[in-house]
Scaffold this active site. Structure first.
Site, PDB file in Angstrom:
ATOM      1  N   THR A 144       0.834  -1.197   0.000  1.00  0.00           N
ATOM      2  CA  THR A 144       0.000   0.000   0.000  1.00  0.00           C
ATOM      3  C   THR A 144       0.870   1.249   0.000  1.00  0.00           C
ATOM      4  O   THR A 144       1.977   1.246   0.535  1.00  0.00           O
ATOM      5  CB  THR A 144      -0.954   0.014   1.219  1.00  0.00           C
ATOM      6  OG1 THR A 144      -1.302   1.372   1.515  1.00  0.00           O
ATOM      7  CG2 THR A 144      -0.332  -0.567   2.454  1.00  0.00           C
ATOM      8  N   SER A 179      -0.446   3.054  10.717  1.00  0.00           N
ATOM      9  CA  SER A 179      -1.323   2.161  11.494  1.00  0.00           C
ATOM     10  C   SER A 179      -0.632   0.803  11.586  1.00  0.00           C
ATOM     11  O   SER A 179       0.303   0.507  10.831  1.00  0.00           O
ATOM     12  CB  SER A 179      -2.678   1.979  10.805  1.00  0.00           C
ATOM     13  OG  SER A 179      -2.538   1.117   9.683  1.00  0.00           O
ATOM     14  N   TYR A 181      -1.901  -1.904  10.638  1.00  0.00           N
ATOM     15  CA  TYR A 181      -2.129  -2.549   9.331  1.00  0.00           C
ATOM     16  C   TYR A 181      -1.032  -2.153   8.342  1.00  0.00           C
ATOM     17  O   TYR A 181      -0.405  -3.006   7.709  1.00  0.00           O
ATOM     18  CB  TYR A 181      -3.508  -2.168   8.778  1.00  0.00           C
ATOM     19  CG  TYR A 181      -3.559  -2.204   7.277  1.00  0.00           C
ATOM     20  CD1 TYR A 181      -3.454  -3.411   6.593  1.00  0.00           C
ATOM     21  CD2 TYR A 181      -3.668  -1.028   6.528  1.00  0.00           C
ATOM     22  CE1 TYR A 181      -3.456  -3.444   5.207  1.00  0.00           C
ATOM     23  CE2 TYR A 181      -3.677  -1.057   5.149  1.00  0.00           C
ATOM     24  CZ  TYR A 181      -3.562  -2.263   4.492  1.00  0.00           C
ATOM     25  OH  TYR A 181      -3.553  -2.300   3.131  1.00  0.00           O
ATOM     26  N   HIS A 182      -0.795  -0.839   8.210  1.00  0.00           N
ATOM     27  CA  HIS A 182       0.216  -0.403   7.247  1.00  0.00           C
ATOM     28  C   HIS A 182       1.597  -0.947   7.624  1.00  0.00           C
ATOM     29  O   HIS A 182       2.396  -1.305   6.755  1.00  0.00           O
ATOM     30  CB  HIS A 182       0.239   1.130   7.156  1.00  0.00           C
ATOM     31  CG  HIS A 182      -0.994   1.706   6.505  1.00  0.00           C
ATOM     32  ND1 HIS A 182      -1.976   2.364   7.209  1.00  0.00           N
ATOM     33  CD2 HIS A 182      -1.395   1.698   5.219  1.00  0.00           C
ATOM     34  CE1 HIS A 182      -2.938   2.739   6.373  1.00  0.00           C
ATOM     35  NE2 HIS A 182      -2.608   2.348   5.164  1.00  0.00           N
ATOM     36  N   LYS A 185       2.306  -4.342   6.281  1.00  0.00           N
ATOM     37  CA  LYS A 185       2.726  -4.343   4.871  1.00  0.00           C
ATOM     38  C   LYS A 185       4.209  -4.022   4.750  1.00  0.00           C
ATOM     39  O   LYS A 185       4.895  -4.526   3.864  1.00  0.00           O
ATOM     40  CB  LYS A 185       1.915  -3.310   4.087  1.00  0.00           C
ATOM     41  CG  LYS A 185       0.437  -3.597   4.012  1.00  0.00           C
ATOM     42  CD  LYS A 185       0.173  -4.700   3.025  1.00  0.00           C
ATOM     43  CE  LYS A 185      -1.297  -4.836   2.723  1.00  0.00           C
ATOM     44  NZ  LYS A 185      -1.599  -5.916   1.794  1.00  0.00           N
TER      45      LYS A 185
HETATM   46  P1  NAD Z   1     -10.690  -7.498   1.016  1.00  0.00           P
HETATM   47  O1  NAD Z   1     -10.675  -7.609   2.501  1.00  0.00           O
HETATM   48  O2  NAD Z   1     -11.989  -7.233   0.342  1.00  0.00           O
HETATM   49  O3  NAD Z   1     -10.073  -8.843   0.390  1.00  0.00           O
HETATM   50  C1  NAD Z   1      -9.061  -9.607   1.010  1.00  0.00           C
HETATM   51  C2  NAD Z   1      -9.470 -11.076   0.927  1.00  0.00           C
HETATM   52  O4  NAD Z   1      -8.447 -11.873   1.533  1.00  0.00           O
HETATM   53  C3  NAD Z   1     -10.760 -11.356   1.684  1.00  0.00           C
HETATM   54  O5  NAD Z   1     -11.685 -12.010   0.849  1.00  0.00           O
HETATM   55  C4  NAD Z   1     -10.328 -12.222   2.864  1.00  0.00           C
HETATM   56  O6  NAD Z   1     -11.312 -13.170   3.233  1.00  0.00           O
HETATM   57  C5  NAD Z   1      -9.050 -12.876   2.333  1.00  0.00           C
HETATM   58  N1  NAD Z   1      -8.099 -13.247   3.399  1.00  0.00           N
HETATM   59  C6  NAD Z   1      -7.647 -12.472   4.428  1.00  0.00           C
HETATM   60  N2  NAD Z   1      -6.799 -13.174   5.196  1.00  0.00           N
HETATM   61  C7  NAD Z   1      -6.690 -14.407   4.631  1.00  0.00           C
HETATM   62  C8  NAD Z   1      -5.963 -15.579   4.984  1.00  0.00           C
HETATM   63  N3  NAD Z   1      -5.193 -15.631   6.068  1.00  0.00           N
HETATM   64  N4  NAD Z   1      -6.080 -16.682   4.186  1.00  0.00           N
HETATM   65  C9  NAD Z   1      -6.883 -16.657   3.092  1.00  0.00           C
HETATM   66  N5  NAD Z   1      -7.605 -15.572   2.720  1.00  0.00           N
HETATM   67  C10 NAD Z   1      -7.510 -14.460   3.495  1.00  0.00           C
HETATM   68  O7  NAD Z   1      -9.600  -6.410   0.639  1.00  0.00           O
HETATM   69  P2  NAD Z   1      -9.364  -5.634  -0.751  1.00  0.00           P
HETATM   70  O8  NAD Z   1      -9.885  -4.255  -0.597  1.00  0.00           O
HETATM   71  O9  NAD Z   1      -9.783  -6.476  -1.888  1.00  0.00           O
HETATM   72  O10 NAD Z   1      -7.780  -5.515  -0.728  1.00  0.00           O
HETATM   73  C11 NAD Z   1      -6.983  -6.560  -1.270  1.00  0.00           C
HETATM   74  C12 NAD Z   1      -5.508  -6.257  -1.041  1.00  0.00           C
HETATM   75  O11 NAD Z   1      -5.168  -5.009  -1.633  1.00  0.00           O
HETATM   76  C13 NAD Z   1      -5.148  -6.164   0.437  1.00  0.00           C
HETATM   77  O12 NAD Z   1      -3.903  -6.790   0.659  1.00  0.00           O
HETATM   78  C14 NAD Z   1      -5.039  -4.675   0.672  1.00  0.00           C
HETATM   79  O13 NAD Z   1      -4.142  -4.383   1.693  1.00  0.00           O
HETATM   80  C15 NAD Z   1      -4.564  -4.168  -0.669  1.00  0.00           C
HETATM   81  N6  NAD Z   1      -4.983  -2.758  -0.869  1.00  0.00           N
HETATM   82  C16 NAD Z   1      -6.309  -2.440  -0.964  1.00  0.00           C
HETATM   83  C17 NAD Z   1      -6.683  -1.114  -1.148  1.00  0.00           C
HETATM   84  C18 NAD Z   1      -8.125  -0.694  -1.269  1.00  0.00           C
HETATM   85  O14 NAD Z   1      -8.380   0.506  -1.447  1.00  0.00           O
HETATM   86  N7  NAD Z   1      -9.074  -1.613  -1.202  1.00  0.00           N
HETATM   87  C19 NAD Z   1      -5.701  -0.112  -1.215  1.00  0.00           C
HETATM   88  C20 NAD Z   1      -4.359  -0.478  -1.107  1.00  0.00           C
HETATM   89  C21 NAD Z   1      -4.011  -1.810  -0.948  1.00  0.00           C
END
Ligand code: NAD
Length: 385
Positions: A144, A179, A181-182, A185
């Site tokens: 991120t 955070s 979370y960040h 990453k």
């Molecule tokens: P999301 O939570 O909708 O999807 C993540 C998926 O991973 C979920 O379906 C969850 O059930 C699955 N998951 C989590 N832990 C798991 C585990 N231990 N084993 C198997 N499955 C697992 O999130 P998103 O918004 O689709 O984001 C996806 C990725 O992109 C994340 O890594 C997030 O950090 C990154 N990201 C997202 C955004 C955003 O704006 N949505 C921005 C920057 C980075």
């Protein structure tokens, strides 16, 4: 290519899997449904109804004639991860499967520990599984832009040439995340770069900005293919939340002055960036970093844009910022790597915001207005014991 999408039931993982499948890649998804569990825990739901994974996969087969095998299990279960890699034999793995909400990681100690354990250990299991079954697999990992924070210097793509006391080196760009979370990453990035150095892994780390939008060319082909659309103060990303607040006649909730500037991108660009990264793999031993964003906006500018596009009155309310972050700061990000591979960005246009208004209007009965207000405070969660 054979591509395994981890987190393939999530907001971005599902549309990415469809995009890759549509482009002719043999695609499989893996998920443990943790995200659906957070909804139950927080008492919220996606604004747009979403189907279970089995129904989604069947609908895609019906619409496209293509199969997307689904593996249900947890990245924390190392035996499961090894088994899936041996069975599916991917050329590339796209790793979305982490807990991804900063506020969720800041609820309390348990949520911080869960987030870092889930994210860091899951990625470590995956790295070992790749290294021990087939180190040639290209790992495309979602990081991120929040890893960098808001330094008072230009943000480069992952690496920085440093000159110190007359000597030079190329170092991982220093990180100042905001955070737990960040931070998870950042820990992942360091582990992955180490894996490239010691085992010769090939990794692309995509430092993604905040994603907006809900539809892609594939998800619009059938309502059963819809991806989730979060609006609550824990999981809802800022533009999505503002659009929903405008349609509901609620004030747009800007935290603090709204001077916080961040990188953004359209969900259609997310899926395309992943395709470009997958089709142009990193070299063996290379830790390649791209800043996956297309535009920068301050939170106030976004609120203003939504207010200008909405065909009715919109109020903007400045709330005390629940986060600890700089209100005003320098923000200049280099993001040329993915454009160099061929990305043609969809910039934030009025038409996109208009289409989001329509999606919200069609589902507004599903909104719980109480979920829009922030409840998680960066400092407030420490308990006196
Ligand atoms: P999301 O939570 O909708 O999807 C993540 C998926 O991973 C979920 O379906 C969850 O059930 C699955 N998951 C989590 N832990 C798991 C585990 N231990 N084993 C198997 N499955 C697992 O999130 P998103 O918004 O689709 O984001 C996806 C990725 O992109 C994340 O890594 C997030 O950090 C990154 N990201 C997202 C955004 C955003 O704006 N949505 C921005 C920057 C980075």
């Amino acid at each position: 290519m054979r591509v395994l999408v981890l987190g393939g039931d999530g907001y971005l993982g599902w549309p990415t899997a469809l995009h890759l499948s549509d482009r002719g890649h043999e695609t499989a998804v893996l998920d443990n449904f943790a995200r659906r569990g957070y909804d139950r825990e927080l008492g919220v739901q996606s604004l747009v109804p979403i189907q279970d994974l089995e129904t989604r996969v069947a609908a895609w087969e019906e619409v496209s004639g293509k199969t997307v095998p689904a593996y249900v299990g947890d990245l924390l279960d190392a035996d499961f991860v090894y088994r899936v890699l041996r069975e599916f034999e991917p050329d590339a793995i796209v790793h979305f499967a982490e807990q991804r909400a900063a506020p969720y990681s800041m609820i309390d100690r348990e949520h911080a520990v869960y987030t870092q354990h889930n994210n860091v250990v899951g990625t470590l299991n995956l790295m070992y599984a790749v290294a021990e079954t087939n180190p040639d697999v290209h790992l495309v990992k979602l990081g991120t832009m929040g890893e960098y924070g808001t330094p008072n210097i230009d943000i480069e793509e992952g690496w920085l040439e440093v000159e110190h006391n007359g000597r030079k080196d190329r170092m991982l760009y220093p990180k100042k995340p905001g955070s737990f979370y960040h931070l998870s990453k950042v820990h992942d990035s360091h582990n992955l770069e180490f894996g490239c150095r010691i085992w010769g892994l090939r990794v692309t780390d995509l430092n993604q900005g905040v994603v907006y939008g809900q539809e892609t060319d594939q998800t619009v082909r059938d309502s059963r293919l819809a991806t989730r659309f979060d609006y609550d103060a824990v999981f809802g990303t800022v533009l999505n939340r503002f659009v929903i607040q405008a349609v509901l006649g609620e004030p747009l909730t800007v935290y603090g002055t709204g001077g916080q500037t961040r990188g953004f991108l359209d969900i259609r660009d997310t899926v395309e960036c992943i395709r470009l990264a997958v089709e142009n793999p990193a070299d063996a031993g290379e830790f390649r970093v791209f800043n996956q964003m297309t535009e920068s906006y301050s939170v106030s500018q976004l609120a203003q844009k939504v207010a200008e596009c909405f065909p009715g009155p919109v109020q903007v309310e400045h709330l005390e910022n629940p986060r600890v972050e700089q209100a005003e700061h320098y923000y200049n990000v280099k993001h040329t790597g993915l454009v160099g591979l061929g990305l043609e960005p969809h910039l934030l246009s009025d038409t996109l915001i208009d289409s989001m208004f329509d999606i919200v209007a069609a589902n507004k009965d599903r909104v719980d207005p109480g979920a829009l207000l922030p409840t998680v405070r960066w400092k407030g969660h420490l308990k006196q014991r």
